[in-house]
Design a protein around this motif. Structure first.
Motif, PDB file in Angstrom:
ATOM      1  N   MET A 180     -14.702   1.520  -2.126  1.00  0.00           N
ATOM      2  CA  MET A 180     -15.104   2.769  -1.480  1.00  0.00           C
ATOM      3  C   MET A 180     -14.172   3.920  -1.821  1.00  0.00           C
ATOM      4  O   MET A 180     -14.487   5.079  -1.564  1.00  0.00           O
ATOM      5  CB  MET A 180     -15.100   2.582   0.046  1.00  0.00           C
ATOM      6  N   PHE A 181     -13.005   3.607  -2.405  1.00  0.00           N
ATOM      7  CA  PHE A 181     -11.939   4.586  -2.573  1.00  0.00           C
ATOM      8  C   PHE A 181     -11.601   4.868  -4.040  1.00  0.00           C
ATOM      9  O   PHE A 181     -10.464   5.183  -4.366  1.00  0.00           O
ATOM     10  CB  PHE A 181     -10.689   4.104  -1.838  1.00  0.00           C
ATOM     11  N   LEU A 182     -12.567   4.779  -4.945  1.00  0.00           N
ATOM     12  CA  LEU A 182     -12.305   5.026  -6.357  1.00  0.00           C
ATOM     13  C   LEU A 182     -11.799   6.450  -6.558  1.00  0.00           C
ATOM     14  O   LEU A 182     -12.374   7.404  -6.048  1.00  0.00           O
ATOM     15  CB  LEU A 182     -13.571   4.797  -7.183  1.00  0.00           C
ATOM     16  N   ARG A 183     -10.705   6.569  -7.265  1.00  0.00           N
ATOM     17  CA  ARG A 183     -10.081   7.870  -7.591  1.00  0.00           C
ATOM     18  C   ARG A 183      -9.691   8.687  -6.356  1.00  0.00           C
ATOM     19  O   ARG A 183      -9.445   9.878  -6.455  1.00  0.00           O
ATOM     20  CB  ARG A 183     -10.974   8.675  -8.530  1.00  0.00           C
ATOM     21  N   ALA A 184      -9.640   8.063  -5.184  1.00  0.00           N
ATOM     22  CA  ALA A 184      -9.153   8.766  -3.991  1.00  0.00           C
ATOM     23  C   ALA A 184      -7.653   8.994  -4.145  1.00  0.00           C
ATOM     24  O   ALA A 184      -6.959   8.220  -4.795  1.00  0.00           O
ATOM     25  CB  ALA A 184      -9.443   7.953  -2.740  1.00  0.00           C
ATOM     26  N   THR A 185      -7.161  10.066  -3.576  1.00  0.00           N
ATOM     27  CA  THR A 185      -5.743  10.393  -3.661  1.00  0.00           C
ATOM     28  C   THR A 185      -5.122  10.394  -2.276  1.00  0.00           C
ATOM     29  O   THR A 185      -5.811  10.517  -1.270  1.00  0.00           O
ATOM     30  CB  THR A 185      -5.529  11.768  -4.325  1.00  0.00           C
ATOM     31  N   GLY A 186      -3.796  10.280  -2.245  1.00  0.00           N
ATOM     32  CA  GLY A 186      -3.070  10.287  -0.993  1.00  0.00           C
ATOM     33  C   GLY A 186      -2.895   8.887  -0.446  1.00  0.00           C
ATOM     34  O   GLY A 186      -3.538   7.941  -0.888  1.00  0.00           O
ATOM     35  N   THR A 187      -2.000   8.749   0.506  1.00  0.00           N
ATOM     36  CA  THR A 187      -1.714   7.460   1.123  1.00  0.00           C
ATOM     37  C   THR A 187      -2.254   7.453   2.551  1.00  0.00           C
ATOM     38  O   THR A 187      -1.803   8.228   3.384  1.00  0.00           O
ATOM     39  CB  THR A 187      -0.196   7.186   1.143  1.00  0.00           C
ATOM     40  N   PRO A 188      -3.225   6.586   2.827  1.00  0.00           N
ATOM     41  CA  PRO A 188      -3.796   6.523   4.170  1.00  0.00           C
ATOM     42  C   PRO A 188      -2.932   5.684   5.105  1.00  0.00           C
ATOM     43  O   PRO A 188      -1.945   5.092   4.696  1.00  0.00           O
ATOM     44  CB  PRO A 188      -5.142   5.833   3.925  1.00  0.00           C
TER      45      PRO A 188
END
Length: 87
Positions: A67-75
């Motif tokens: 669900m998080f492809l190429r998402a940035t940042g640290t959740p």
């Protein structure tokens, strides 16, 4: 809260989606820094390219790394989306 289908490119910094039913909502390239998804149902959501830095997914249901492809940042927590180290 139910009924969203797309929040693509939304500016939703620090938004609260706590305990929401967000199944299959698209958050492609959304700005979600600091947003709270605590205890939400995010089954089938798409966070491709979204900025999820500081977004809180504690207790969220339906999480999957795809669900998080190429998402940035640290959740929060950092490993909630299949990441082992900060990005």
């Amino acid at each position: 809260m139910k009924g969203f289908s797309t929040l693509d490119r939304a500016e939703a910094r620090n938004a609260s989606f706590e305990m929401a039913s967000l199944e299959h909502t698209s958050f492609v390239q959304a700005k979600l820094q600091g947003a709270s998804f605590r205890y939400s149902d995010v089954t089938g959501c798409d966070f491709t390219g979204a900025d999820i830095g500081g977004a809180d997914f504690t207790g969220a249901r339906g999480l999957h790394p795809s669900m998080f492809l190429r998402a940035t940042g640290t959740p929060v927590p950092p490993d909630c989306c299949g990441r082992r180290a900060p990005v």
